[in-house]
Each structure stands twice: as C-alpha cells, then as structure tokens.
Design a protein around this motif. Sequence first.
Motif, PDB file in Angstrom:
ATOM      1  N   GLN A  94       4.868   3.499 -11.584  1.00 24.30           N
ATOM      2  CA  GLN A  94       4.600   3.357 -13.008  1.00 24.30           C
ATOM      3  C   GLN A  94       5.804   2.718 -13.686  1.00 24.30           C
ATOM      4  O   GLN A  94       6.935   2.820 -13.207  1.00 24.30           O
ATOM      5  CB  GLN A  94       4.338   4.728 -13.649  1.00 24.30           C
ATOM      6  N   ASP A 105       0.996  -2.760 -11.513  1.00 23.67           N
ATOM      7  CA  ASP A 105       0.120  -3.560 -10.655  1.00 23.67           C
ATOM      8  C   ASP A 105       1.004  -4.499  -9.842  1.00 23.67           C
ATOM      9  O   ASP A 105       1.516  -5.489 -10.370  1.00 23.67           O
ATOM     10  CB  ASP A 105      -0.884  -4.338 -11.509  1.00 23.67           C
ATOM     11  N   THR A 134       0.816  -1.214   0.000  1.00 21.32           N
ATOM     12  CA  THR A 134       0.000   0.000   0.000  1.00 21.32           C
ATOM     13  C   THR A 134       0.851   1.265   0.000  1.00 21.32           C
ATOM     14  O   THR A 134       0.374   2.330   0.368  1.00 21.32           O
ATOM     15  CB  THR A 134      -0.933   0.011   1.226  1.00 21.32           C
ATOM     16  N   ALA A 172       0.594   2.126 -15.385  1.00 23.92           N
ATOM     17  CA  ALA A 172       0.529   1.859 -13.954  1.00 23.92           C
ATOM     18  C   ALA A 172       1.091   0.474 -13.648  1.00 23.92           C
ATOM     19  O   ALA A 172       0.850  -0.482 -14.393  1.00 23.92           O
ATOM     20  CB  ALA A 172      -0.910   1.962 -13.461  1.00 23.92           C
ATOM     21  N   CYS A 219       3.518   4.085  -2.032  1.00 18.23           N
ATOM     22  CA  CYS A 219       3.264   5.015  -3.136  1.00 18.23           C
ATOM     23  C   CYS A 219       3.012   4.280  -4.455  1.00 18.23           C
ATOM     24  O   CYS A 219       3.495   3.182  -4.681  1.00 18.23           O
ATOM     25  CB  CYS A 219       4.449   5.965  -3.284  1.00 18.23           C
ATOM     26  N   ARG A 220       2.249   4.949  -5.318  1.00 20.93           N
ATOM     27  CA  ARG A 220       1.967   4.397  -6.646  1.00 20.93           C
ATOM     28  C   ARG A 220       3.243   4.344  -7.471  1.00 20.93           C
ATOM     29  O   ARG A 220       4.126   5.194  -7.328  1.00 20.93           O
ATOM     30  CB  ARG A 220       0.923   5.244  -7.369  1.00 20.93           C
TER      31      ARG A 220
END
Length: 212
Positions: free
Chosen positions: A36, A44, A31, A42, A33-34
């Motif tokens: 890429q 996954d 959970t 993005a 930071c996002r």
Amino acid sequence: LFVGDRYYAKAGQLSHVVEHGGDFLVRRGLTSCRLQYPDGRALDMGALLKTLTPDRTLDLPVLVPLSGAGGRAPLAARLIIRHIGEEGAAKARRRARRKAAKNGQTASDKRLKAAEYIMLLTSLPAEQASIDHLLGVYRLRWQIELAFKRLKSLMGLNDLLAKDPKLVRSCLYAKLILALITEDITSEVLDSFPSAPARPSAVNLAAAAAHL
C-alpha cells in the motif's frame, strides 16, 4: 538483518522478523505480498512499472498490510526498484518467455516489464541504508548462494551418508574444511609465478583432508 529471495517476501514472515527485533531485505516479485501507499491506497505494481524508465531508480515508502492483523498496524517499508541494464534486461526477458513457454503460456507484457528491474523490499530507513548499499548487500547474498551451489556440485556438500545430527555436523565440517583448504591452495597456485618453488599439490592436501 534478514536477507532473502522472493520466497520470503510474505507479510507473515516479514512481520515475524520485525516483531523479533530484526530488519529485512528481500527481493520482491509481481506476486509477492500486497503493498500500500502510505495513505492506505493499494499499490498496483503493473501501473507503477509503466511509469518507470531505465534511467530512474525508485525509492518509495510503502506499507505491508498484515492479513488477519487483529488491529496490528501494517509494516512500514521501502520499495527499491532499479533497471538492471539493457543487456541484463534482454536476458531476463528471454528467461521469462522460456519459463512461460514451459508452462504452455505466453509471458505477459507486465511480466516482461518486471523482468527488466530488480525490486527490493526493506524495513531499513533511508538514513540507515542507501539504495546502493542495499543493492550491494543483496548481490552479496547471491554470491553466497552461488558458493553453496558450487559446494554441492563440486564437493557433494549435500551428499551426506549419515542421519544422526552429530554425524551430519561432523561430515559437513570435514567438507567445509576441505573446501577452505582447496580454495586457499588454488588461490596460491593461481597467484604464483610459473618458476616458483614447488608447493604441496592441492590433490594431496584434499586427499588428506578427506580423511579428517
């Protein structure tokens, strides 16, 4: 180089480090930071973990997008993922199940899979820091953390009877001096032969240091 645990794996904090001339090495959780891919897709994490096997170490170039960036480019980083070994993985899965049970939940397959790996995020390029070097640096961070835990539990480092900053600093110095003296004397005792000449006891030195 800023080294931190999963709490610090946040885009804003990582950006702050880079903008002030530093680099970062932080542990990443599911959970955090996002991320890429370099082409902007993005990442996954759940799908990525499914492609991994225990014998494969991943060193993947990624981007860290900045929320509310206002035109700022995402941070370039590396995602390092390595299996922690079967014994460690079994313990990690048990911890994940216990943690979920305490919250009245069941640990998901994705979380159990993630528990088997250590995931690090760093801004250091591959030519500057190898995977093994980065993992070694992070293990050192954990040893420092354990040292502070021992100082708190055995020597009451966090038990301060003062509020004035100068008095607090003096108290901390005294306790750290006591810890260093104790470690030094203890190492000498452990390394000495049983028939070696008598040495000043660690207890007496510790008592003297306590009055500094």
